[in-house]
Design an enzyme around this catalytic site. Structure first.
Site, PDB file in Angstrom:
ATOM      1  N   GLU A   2      -5.710  48.718   9.347  1.00  0.00           N
ATOM      2  CA  GLU A   2      -4.251  48.609   9.473  1.00  0.00           C
ATOM      3  C   GLU A   2      -3.855  48.866  10.915  1.00  0.00           C
ATOM      4  O   GLU A   2      -4.452  49.704  11.589  1.00  0.00           O
ATOM      5  CB  GLU A   2      -3.557  49.688   8.612  1.00  0.00           C
ATOM      6  CG  GLU A   2      -3.215  49.261   7.229  1.00  0.00           C
ATOM      7  CD  GLU A   2      -2.553  50.388   6.418  1.00  0.00           C
ATOM      8  OE1 GLU A   2      -2.043  51.358   6.999  1.00  0.00           O
ATOM      9  OE2 GLU A   2      -2.573  50.262   5.189  1.00  0.00           O
ATOM     10  N   ARG A  48       0.631  57.738 -10.602  1.00  0.00           N
ATOM     11  CA  ARG A  48       0.653  59.026 -11.313  1.00  0.00           C
ATOM     12  C   ARG A  48       1.910  59.775 -10.903  1.00  0.00           C
ATOM     13  O   ARG A  48       2.683  59.309 -10.082  1.00  0.00           O
ATOM     14  CB  ARG A  48      -0.552  59.858 -10.890  1.00  0.00           C
ATOM     15  CG  ARG A  48      -0.579  59.984  -9.378  1.00  0.00           C
ATOM     16  CD  ARG A  48      -1.531  61.009  -8.868  1.00  0.00           C
ATOM     17  NE  ARG A  48      -1.825  60.816  -7.464  1.00  0.00           N
ATOM     18  CZ  ARG A  48      -1.084  61.216  -6.464  1.00  0.00           C
ATOM     19  NH1 ARG A  48       0.045  61.852  -6.695  1.00  0.00           N
ATOM     20  NH2 ARG A  48      -1.429  61.002  -5.205  1.00  0.00           N
ATOM     21  N   HIS A  76      -1.812  64.114   8.450  1.00  0.00           N
ATOM     22  CA  HIS A  76      -1.530  63.063   7.460  1.00  0.00           C
ATOM     23  C   HIS A  76      -1.398  63.577   6.032  1.00  0.00           C
ATOM     24  O   HIS A  76      -1.436  62.800   5.094  1.00  0.00           O
ATOM     25  CB  HIS A  76      -2.595  61.943   7.493  1.00  0.00           C
ATOM     26  CG  HIS A  76      -2.705  61.285   8.828  1.00  0.00           C
ATOM     27  ND1 HIS A  76      -1.615  60.868   9.543  1.00  0.00           N
ATOM     28  CD2 HIS A  76      -3.774  60.975   9.586  1.00  0.00           C
ATOM     29  CE1 HIS A  76      -2.010  60.338  10.687  1.00  0.00           C
ATOM     30  NE2 HIS A  76      -3.318  60.402  10.747  1.00  0.00           N
ATOM     31  N   LYS A 109      -6.250  50.370  -2.545  1.00  0.00           N
ATOM     32  CA  LYS A 109      -5.325  50.087  -1.441  1.00  0.00           C
ATOM     33  C   LYS A 109      -5.294  48.603  -1.083  1.00  0.00           C
ATOM     34  O   LYS A 109      -4.229  48.066  -0.794  1.00  0.00           O
ATOM     35  CB  LYS A 109      -5.708  50.916  -0.230  1.00  0.00           C
ATOM     36  CG  LYS A 109      -5.585  52.400  -0.531  1.00  0.00           C
ATOM     37  CD  LYS A 109      -5.260  53.202   0.687  1.00  0.00           C
ATOM     38  CE  LYS A 109      -5.233  54.653   0.305  1.00  0.00           C
ATOM     39  NZ  LYS A 109      -4.499  55.486   1.220  1.00  0.00           N
TER      40      LYS A 109
HETATM   41  P1  ADP Z   1      -4.138  58.824   1.815  1.00  0.00           P
HETATM   42  O1  ADP Z   1      -4.020  58.050   0.534  1.00  0.00           O
HETATM   43  O2  ADP Z   1      -5.550  59.037   2.263  1.00  0.00           O
HETATM   44  O3  ADP Z   1      -3.299  60.089   1.815  1.00  0.00           O
HETATM   45  P2  ADP Z   1      -2.136  57.082   3.001  1.00  0.00           P
HETATM   46  O4  ADP Z   1      -2.390  55.650   3.167  1.00  0.00           O
HETATM   47  O5  ADP Z   1      -1.250  57.510   1.861  1.00  0.00           O
HETATM   48  O6  ADP Z   1      -3.522  57.875   2.941  1.00  0.00           O
HETATM   49  O7  ADP Z   1      -1.517  57.654   4.333  1.00  0.00           O
HETATM   50  C1  ADP Z   1      -1.292  59.035   4.520  1.00  0.00           C
HETATM   51  C2  ADP Z   1      -0.535  59.258   5.812  1.00  0.00           C
HETATM   52  O8  ADP Z   1      -1.289  58.740   6.926  1.00  0.00           O
HETATM   53  C3  ADP Z   1       0.810  58.542   5.918  1.00  0.00           C
HETATM   54  O9  ADP Z   1       1.866  59.247   5.317  1.00  0.00           O
HETATM   55  C4  ADP Z   1       0.967  58.449   7.423  1.00  0.00           C
HETATM   56  O10 ADP Z   1       1.351  59.684   7.970  1.00  0.00           O
HETATM   57  C5  ADP Z   1      -0.449  58.157   7.890  1.00  0.00           C
HETATM   58  N1  ADP Z   1      -0.692  56.700   7.971  1.00  0.00           N
HETATM   59  C6  ADP Z   1      -1.326  55.929   7.051  1.00  0.00           C
HETATM   60  N2  ADP Z   1      -1.372  54.642   7.459  1.00  0.00           N
HETATM   61  C7  ADP Z   1      -0.755  54.587   8.651  1.00  0.00           C
HETATM   62  C8  ADP Z   1      -0.488  53.547   9.600  1.00  0.00           C
HETATM   63  N3  ADP Z   1      -0.884  52.295   9.385  1.00  0.00           N
HETATM   64  N4  ADP Z   1       0.162  53.866  10.744  1.00  0.00           N
HETATM   65  C9  ADP Z   1       0.549  55.150  10.991  1.00  0.00           C
HETATM   66  N5  ADP Z   1       0.321  56.169  10.158  1.00  0.00           N
HETATM   67  C10 ADP Z   1      -0.325  55.911   8.995  1.00  0.00           C
END
Ligand code: ADP
Length: 508
Positions: free
Chosen positions: A200, A292, A235, A116
């Site tokens: 973040e 992927r 999430h 990330k």
């Molecule tokens: P993972 O890879 O663990 O699934 P992600 O970074 O893809 O995590 O985020 C998954 C979900 O978490 C996003 O679709 C969103 O709903 C929430 N999310 C992630 N980062 C943020 C952020 N900075 N602000 C608000 N929601 C977030």
């Protein structure tokens, strides 16, 4: 073209891949753990080989065993699916060393974009907007706390190696920072063997919109448009659709261009997804790259008419992408729901067990990407995704009507499923208007109506019987000091399920 492909996965995605192989005239080789001996993917593959006990660390995550099967069976390529080893750069490296083609990006691109923080750094260089925060792993929690303070709470602590929402903590104040940091890093260590975190800014109620990209080995990179995945529980995506009800052609072009720039900067080849968050003003911010095939790839297939798995195989075989971005415009609307063996009325705990009977939907505009069959026992060792139900229609309204109709046709006994949850979501006025965001479903589930109150005639008899059994069981339990669960093999106690839930790898 390849002659034989090893499918290093299980469940619906293994079935999806072997179907593409069959259409291309390529032999498919399945692998299975002890509990998957009778799985659908094993039944449908041309050949199948055992790779060890149920725990994925001893089977589906064992590169040595997978490559041994590939060698013994005479495969020339390996498809990783999603989850398990799909984003582990050790697999493409081992494939190259063994003289096999990996159907996915090169190890270097996976590393450049998959982590990330590396993805964030590359995005900044490629002029792709990112969510404000740190671009390097946090070394000094106190400094990170000061940054959180100056950015303004709430903030999210996230695992550098993250996936499936693990190692993620929402922090509302300075006072919570230290304990949230310790919890998130130990969770990340347990899940990924990597405790590193970054920070973040937490965007309030964003939408999740992602771009499907494809790159060939000859320098062409295209965007196949967006998918919206804002309906999430904790999430994790539960419904996906294409196109997004909110994305305009202009925004689609801007996000597509940004995704392509990033993929080029990372030397990307094959299928990938660039995930973004969209704020209320339609500003988009890079979230991460998934290096992927995504679980939700079928919605893109339905609106583009392309077969993404066949395209992955063709690109890995060195073929050129046969089109330019300009030629791809979404046609109609597609939506996918993820059907899980889980119990919405019991906090979505997994509900593994034998599928006693099943009625699967069909008819106009309906596609079922299935991973199970009637009479099969869903094991409790893996993510309990059963099938993906996908609808296509000329408009979003027609697509929703078809999906709702298909969900009415769907029933399963012997296991609990989350089908009732989808019936409820698809009747919610906000959802119908496309007014969704990533917290929308969590908020809906906290409103006082139970999912069980949604009428479901076909499951009524089964759930009545289950309710009576549960009441009897409770009554026996309160009369007796002994534990009927262990004595009779009845429903295990709640804390046990909770423990198991944490061990499961959630489908990404
Ligand atoms: P993972 O890879 O663990 O699934 P992600 O970074 O893809 O995590 O985020 C998954 C979900 O978490 C996003 O679709 C969103 O709903 C929430 N999310 C992630 N980062 C943020 C952020 N900075 N602000 C608000 N929601 C977030």
């Amino acid at each position: 073209m390849f002659k034989k492909i090893l499918i290093a996965n299980r469940g619906e995605i293994a079935v999806r891949i072997l179907r593409a192989c069959r259409e291309l005239g390529i032999q498919s080789v399945a692998v299975f753990s002890e509990v998957d001996r009778k799985s659908l993917h094993v039944r449908l593959a041309d050949e199948a080989y055992p790779i060890g006990p149920a725990p994925s660390r001893e089977s589906y995550l064992r590169i040595d065993k997978l490559l041994d099967v590939a060698r013994r069976s005479g495969c020339d390529a390996v498809h990783p699916g999603y989850g398990f080893l799909a984003e582990n750069a050790a697999l493409p490296r081992a494939c190259v060393d063994a003289g096999l083609t990996f159907i996915g990006p090169p190890a270097e691109a996976m590393e450049a974009l998959g982590s990330k923080t590396a993805g964030r750094q590359l995005a900044r260089r490629a002029d792709v907007p990112i969510v404000p925060g740190t671009n390097d792993p946090i070394e000094k929690p106190l400094e990170a706390q000061a940054l959180a303070h100056s950015m303004g709470y709430p903030v999210l602590l996230k695992a550098v190696a993250g996936g499936g929402g693990k190692g993620m903590r929402l922090v509302y104040s300075d006072a919570e920072f230290d304990s949230a940091f310790r919890e998130a890093s130990s969770e990340a260590m347990n899940a990924f063997g990597d405790a590193r975190l970054y920070l973040e800014k937490y965007l309030e109620r964003p939408r999740h919109v992602e771009i499907q990209i494809f790159a060939d080995a000859h320098g062409r990179v295209v965007s196949l448009g967006e998918r919206e995945c804002s309906v999430q529980r904790r999430h994790q995506k539960v419904i996906e659709e294409a196109p997004s009800p909110i994305v305009t052609p202009d925004l689609r072009k801007k996000m597509g261009d940004a995704a392509v720039r990033l993929a080029r900067a990372g030397g990307y080849v094959n299928a990938g997804t660039v995930e973004f968050l969209l704020d209320a003003h339609l500003n988009f911010y890079f979230l991460e790259v998934n290096t992927r095939l995504q679980v939700e790839h079928p919605v893109t297939e339905q609106v583009t008419g392309l077969d993404l798995v066949k395209l992955q195989i063709a690109i890995a075989a060195g073929h050129r992408l046969p089109f330019a971005w300009e030629t791809i415009t979404p046609r109609g609307h597609a939506m996918e729901v993820r059907l899980y063996a889980e119990d919405p009325d019991n906090n979505f705990f997994p509900s593994p067990g034998k599928i006693l009977s099943r009625n699967v939907p069909s008819g106009p505009g309906i596609r079922l990407d299935d991973g199970v069959y009637e009479g099969w026992t869903v094991p409790n060792d893996y993510d309990p995704l059963l099938s993906k139900l996908i609808a296509w229609g000329n408009s979003r309204e027609e697509t929703i009507a078809r999906l709702r109709r298909a969900l009415e046709e769907y029933s399963a006994t012997g296991i609990k499923t989350n089908a009732g949850l989808f019936r409820r979501i698809l009747s919610e006025p906000e959802f119908l208007r496309g007014e969704i965001h990533t917290k929308w479903l969590d908020e809906l589930l906290h409103r006082p109506i139970s999912v069980a109150s949604v009428p479901d005639e076909k499951e009524d008899a089964a759930s009545d019987a289950a309710a009576i059994a549960a009441a009897l069981w409770q009554a026996t339990r309160s009369e007796s000091q002994s534990n009927p669960a262990s004595a009779t093999g009845e429903t295990p106690s709640r804390w046990k399920l909770e423990g198991r839930r944490q061990q499961l790898d959630r489908t990404p």
